[in-house]
Design an enzyme around this catalytic site. Sequence first.
Site, mmCIF file in Angstrom:
data_model
loop_
_atom_site.group_PDB
_atom_site.id
_atom_site.type_symbol
_atom_site.label_atom_id
_atom_site.label_comp_id
_atom_site.label_asym_id
_atom_site.label_seq_id
_atom_site.Cartn_x
_atom_site.Cartn_y
_atom_site.Cartn_z
ATOM 1 N N LYS A 72 28.757 40.209 40.789
ATOM 2 C CA LYS A 72 29.630 39.197 40.212
ATOM 3 C C LYS A 72 29.442 37.814 40.833
ATOM 4 O O LYS A 72 29.708 36.789 40.195
ATOM 5 C CB LYS A 72 31.088 39.617 40.372
ATOM 6 N N ASP A 99 39.573 42.766 37.916
ATOM 7 C CA ASP A 99 39.731 44.153 38.328
ATOM 8 C C ASP A 99 39.182 44.361 39.736
ATOM 9 O O ASP A 99 39.134 45.490 40.212
ATOM 10 C CB ASP A 99 39.003 45.089 37.352
#
Length: 353
Positions: A72, A99
Amino acid sequence: MSTNPSPLWLTRPGARTWRCAPAPAGVRAFHAALPDYAPTPLTELPSLAAELAVGRVLVKDESHRLGLPAFKALGAFWAVHRALAEREPAPVTLVTATDGNHGRAVARAARLVGQDAHVFVPRGVPARAVAAIAAEGARVSEVTGPYDEAVRRAAEAADRPGSILVQDTAWPGYEEIPGWIVEGYATLCAEIDEQLAGVGPDLVCVPVGVGSLAQAVVTHYRSRPSGQAPALLAVEPETAACVLASLTAGTPVSVPTGDTVMAGLNCGTPSSLAWPYLYGGLDAAVAVPDAASLRAADDLAGLGVSSGPCGAASLAGLRALLTGAGAEERRTALGLGPDSVVVLLSTEGTPAC
């Protein structure tokens, strides 16, 4: 004979002929200039190739990426760089919902550039992941609802002056920054090309939440000439298979989500920006249960690859399609044979997901 039940899956003939424009130049150079940059390993696992009757299985190990335990950071760092370049120098708060790993990456990016971060976390995210975000210096707001509710809350908070929403899902009217996040993921695919040294994969397996990483993978492989197009497989939790449901319906749909160990994939609505790429370029999608992902994570650990349940979903999905009842039909649909090269994207390490 195996008694494994047939998986929840969909195949889409013709996806390999779909084409799109390539990712913009300059992303890889930006990442390469960062102090912590290094290509992540592409680890070959012959025992998995033998188990699944293919030529080679290689795992792109994203357990250490730019000082964080997931891919990410590639998207978050690039998007924050682009977003701040578009503004006059002034203090801002970077806002997002997550999340787990995306929120931590945004919080890290904010800290590195001397800005604040506010991260909204839905129910079901492990306490250790919440703590890791807070340790980056971010303000964390825990939401009692699912991921989609956390996204809504983050978008509301970012409407305040001096705030920027850095979200890795898109909806009509909010697509520029999610597009930059997708562009950031292009570095991962470029590294795979270099590491395979010209040997194109025959299948790439991608864990999917809202579909942003899958969009980047589709963009990379579907912007090539027709003869260089591998099959692309999306893997989701059975409890949050929004892309599988959307592909089946032929239009984006939202699905209710339940608890899953694949917390980073626990998303009920595909990104509006990703959807045309998913619909055009994915060859197949499969939904896997928690038990299969946990087994895959344990097996990868035994082979020296650190992977949480989200990252190990790619192996769980590959196993679901290439073993059990109907496996030969599914293998044929994906164009796989005994010499095929398969790349699994392991998107994060343990324990955060």
